[in-house]
Write an enzyme that holds these catalytic residues in place. Structure first.
Site, PDB file in Angstrom:
ATOM      1  CD  GLU A  24      13.339 -25.087  21.055  1.00  0.00           C
ATOM      2  OE1 GLU A  24      12.729 -25.137  19.851  1.00  0.00           O
ATOM      3  OE2 GLU A  24      14.639 -25.361  21.007  1.00  0.00           O
ATOM      4  CD  GLU A  58      10.924 -29.865  20.795  1.00  0.00           C
ATOM      5  OE1 GLU A  58      10.481 -30.126  21.972  1.00  0.00           O
ATOM      6  OE2 GLU A  58      11.156 -28.559  20.274  1.00  0.00           O
ATOM      7  CB  ALA A 110      10.317 -26.293  13.929  1.00  0.00           C
ATOM      8  N   GLY A 160       9.254 -25.389  19.107  1.00  0.00           N
ATOM      9  CA  GLY A 160      10.182 -23.886  18.602  1.00  0.00           C
ATOM     10  C   GLY A 160       9.250 -22.759  19.028  1.00  0.00           C
TER      11      GLY A 160
HETATM   12  N1  CO8 Z   1       4.262 -27.929  11.873  1.00  0.00           N
HETATM   13  C1  CO8 Z   1       3.453 -27.823  10.686  1.00  0.00           C
HETATM   14  N2  CO8 Z   1       2.395 -27.941  10.803  1.00  0.00           N
HETATM   15  C2  CO8 Z   1       1.559 -27.746  11.819  1.00  0.00           C
HETATM   16  C3  CO8 Z   1       2.204 -27.644  13.093  1.00  0.00           C
HETATM   17  C4  CO8 Z   1       3.867 -27.729  13.075  1.00  0.00           C
HETATM   18  N3  CO8 Z   1       4.545 -27.766  14.437  1.00  0.00           N
HETATM   19  N4  CO8 Z   1       1.390 -27.470  14.329  1.00  0.00           N
HETATM   20  C5  CO8 Z   1       0.193 -27.581  13.737  1.00  0.00           C
HETATM   21  N5  CO8 Z   1       0.245 -27.515  12.412  1.00  0.00           N
HETATM   22  C6  CO8 Z   1      -0.950 -27.567  11.369  1.00  0.00           C
HETATM   23  C7  CO8 Z   1      -1.527 -29.023  11.409  1.00  0.00           C
HETATM   24  O1  CO8 Z   1      -0.848 -30.125  10.532  1.00  0.00           O
HETATM   25  C8  CO8 Z   1      -2.787 -28.615  10.660  1.00  0.00           C
HETATM   26  O2  CO8 Z   1      -2.815 -28.590   9.487  1.00  0.00           O
HETATM   27  P1  CO8 Z   1      -3.974 -29.061   8.421  1.00  0.00           P
HETATM   28  O3  CO8 Z   1      -5.109 -28.267   8.936  1.00  0.00           O
HETATM   29  O4  CO8 Z   1      -3.437 -28.577   7.165  1.00  0.00           O
HETATM   30  O5  CO8 Z   1      -4.159 -30.396   8.707  1.00  0.00           O
HETATM   31  C9  CO8 Z   1      -3.036 -27.070  11.426  1.00  0.00           C
HETATM   32  O6  CO8 Z   1      -1.860 -26.836  11.650  1.00  0.00           O
HETATM   33  C10 CO8 Z   1      -4.171 -27.057  12.652  1.00  0.00           C
HETATM   34  O7  CO8 Z   1      -3.461 -28.185  13.698  1.00  0.00           O
HETATM   35  P2  CO8 Z   1      -4.514 -29.058  14.424  1.00  0.00           P
HETATM   36  O8  CO8 Z   1      -5.430 -29.563  13.302  1.00  0.00           O
HETATM   37  O9  CO8 Z   1      -3.614 -30.205  14.450  1.00  0.00           O
HETATM   38  O10 CO8 Z   1      -5.062 -28.414  15.302  1.00  0.00           O
HETATM   39  P3  CO8 Z   1      -5.505 -28.702  16.961  1.00  0.00           P
HETATM   40  O11 CO8 Z   1      -6.013 -27.711  17.699  1.00  0.00           O
HETATM   41  O12 CO8 Z   1      -6.194 -30.213  16.567  1.00  0.00           O
HETATM   42  O13 CO8 Z   1      -4.120 -29.295  17.701  1.00  0.00           O
HETATM   43  C11 CO8 Z   1      -1.923 -29.023  18.637  1.00  0.00           C
HETATM   44  C12 CO8 Z   1      -3.167 -28.354  18.198  1.00  0.00           C
HETATM   45  C13 CO8 Z   1      -1.951 -29.846  19.673  1.00  0.00           C
HETATM   46  C14 CO8 Z   1      -0.898 -27.878  18.611  1.00  0.00           C
HETATM   47  C15 CO8 Z   1      -1.324 -29.865  17.192  1.00  0.00           C
HETATM   48  O14 CO8 Z   1      -1.276 -29.098  15.908  1.00  0.00           O
HETATM   49  C16 CO8 Z   1       0.085 -30.474  17.309  1.00  0.00           C
HETATM   50  O15 CO8 Z   1       0.350 -31.194  18.190  1.00  0.00           O
HETATM   51  N6  CO8 Z   1       1.161 -29.679  16.700  1.00  0.00           N
HETATM   52  C17 CO8 Z   1       2.411 -30.068  16.774  1.00  0.00           C
HETATM   53  C18 CO8 Z   1       3.173 -29.594  17.798  1.00  0.00           C
HETATM   54  C19 CO8 Z   1       4.657 -29.824  17.796  1.00  0.00           C
HETATM   55  O16 CO8 Z   1       4.972 -31.035  18.108  1.00  0.00           O
HETATM   56  N7  CO8 Z   1       5.366 -29.084  17.880  1.00  0.00           N
HETATM   57  C20 CO8 Z   1       6.944 -29.347  18.051  1.00  0.00           C
HETATM   58  C21 CO8 Z   1       7.555 -29.390  16.617  1.00  0.00           C
HETATM   59  S1  CO8 Z   1       9.064 -29.828  16.588  1.00  0.00           S
HETATM   60  C22 CO8 Z   1       9.953 -28.506  16.976  1.00  0.00           C
HETATM   61  O17 CO8 Z   1       9.321 -27.588  17.285  1.00  0.00           O
HETATM   62  C23 CO8 Z   1      11.204 -28.524  17.340  1.00  0.00           C
HETATM   63  C24 CO8 Z   1      12.076 -27.123  17.214  1.00  0.00           C
HETATM   64  C25 CO8 Z   1      13.775 -27.181  16.684  1.00  0.00           C
HETATM   65  C26 CO8 Z   1      13.606 -27.692  15.259  1.00  0.00           C
HETATM   66  C27 CO8 Z   1      15.133 -27.650  14.828  1.00  0.00           C
HETATM   67  C28 CO8 Z   1      15.398 -27.588  13.332  1.00  0.00           C
HETATM   68  C29 CO8 Z   1      15.565 -28.704  12.790  1.00  0.00           C
END
Ligand code: CO8
Length: 256
Positions: free
Chosen positions: A113, A133, A65, A110
């Protein structure tokens, strides 16, 4: 239809959806869910479609998400966002046609999921899976706590949910979270061939396999067997099975 966050390509009976926010690793925000709803409205009215394939643009399938959007939410808004996503994924799961996830890269939170609401998952050897999460002080909100344990069993589900470990495609294969792992360059070719194979079968039969298997999973075994017998019987009245069995007897391909 002109979408901003998804791409849709249709070839004959197969529709390929890709999430297209590569700059945010295809993170799911409200607009993506709104567009997925519009897309599903369209799919439900396209009787020529037989199989759907879902993938992501760039290096991610879906990295979760959208954390930026979620970070400003209060408790009520977060619950509404959770329900909004759950409804879309439930709709996807309930689609009549089979849905294959072609997991090309990160399928986190997400994103995992999302993949789990598809009927099955084929992964690139570069794909990564996880429910991170708890790293954010959150729990899954798009039915991850429910689908993961049903797919891989309680032990592996709680291991992933509690540790937030990001696992390889091979490890996901061992758990049964994915059904096949292929070379990254081969992913779409393999998945499209699989989609074409399914599309060549009796489409009513494929539809009923999905319906009976999915419905039967959530009801008592005996009720599931009754449901199967009902649909087995019904398949004799729909014309498709007549042609299928006749073609076998005449040693030719069925002409559905
Ligand atoms: N949301 C928003 N932006 C994101 C997300 C995300 N989930 N993942 C990556 N991005 C963005 C980064 O912020 C970055 O943006 P910018 O270039 O502007 O800084 C861009 O994408 C590229 O990402 P990275 O530079 O971090 O890329 P890396 O290759 O270094 O890392 C990863 C890749 C490991 C995947 C890393 O991006 C990461 O850890 N992402 C988050 C993963 C995460 O925690 N996902 C779970 C989110 S919570 C969720 O999904 C809950 C679902 C239920 C929600 C219920 C509703 C309330």
């Amino acid at each position: 239809m002109d979408y901003k966050t998804i791409n849709v390509n249709t070839t004959n009976a197969i529709v390929c959806l890709s999430i297209a926010r590569p700059e945010a690793l295809n993170a799911l925000n409200s607009l993506v869910f709104d567009e997925l709803n519009l897309f599903l409205d369209w799919v439900e009215n396209q009787s020529q479609l037989k199989v759907m394939v879902i993938t992501g643009e760039g290096k991610a399938f879906v990295a979760g998400a959208d954390i930026a959007e979620m970070s400003n939410m209060n408790s009520e808004e977060a619950k509404a966002f959770s329900i909004k996503g759950q409804k879309v994924f439930n709709r996807l799961e309930a689609l009549k046609i089979p849905v294959i996830a072609a997991v090309n890269g990160f399928a986190l939170g997400g994103g995992c999921e999302f993949a789990m609401s598809c009927d099955f998952r084929i992964a690139s050897n570069k794909a990564k899976f996880g429910q991170p999460e708890v790293n954010l002080g959150l729990i899954p909100g798009y039915a991850g706590t429910q689908r993961l344990s049903r797919l891989v069993g309680m032990g592996d589900a709680l291991y992933l949910l509690m540790t937030a470990d990001v696992i390889s495609a091979e490890e996901a294969l061992r758990m049964g979270l994915v059904q096949k792992v292929v070379e990254a360059e081969e992913l779409m070719k393999v998945v499209m061939e699989m989609a074409e194979k399914i599309a060549s079968k009796g489409s009513k039969a494929v539809e009923n396999v999905k319906l009976v298997t999915r419905k039967g999973f959530n009801i008592a075994f005996e009720d599931g067997c009754n449901l199967e017998a009902d649909y087995f019987g019904k398949s004799f009245g729909n014309g498709e099975s007549g042609e299928g069995m006749q073609a076998f007897l005449e040693k030719r391909k069925p002409n559905w």
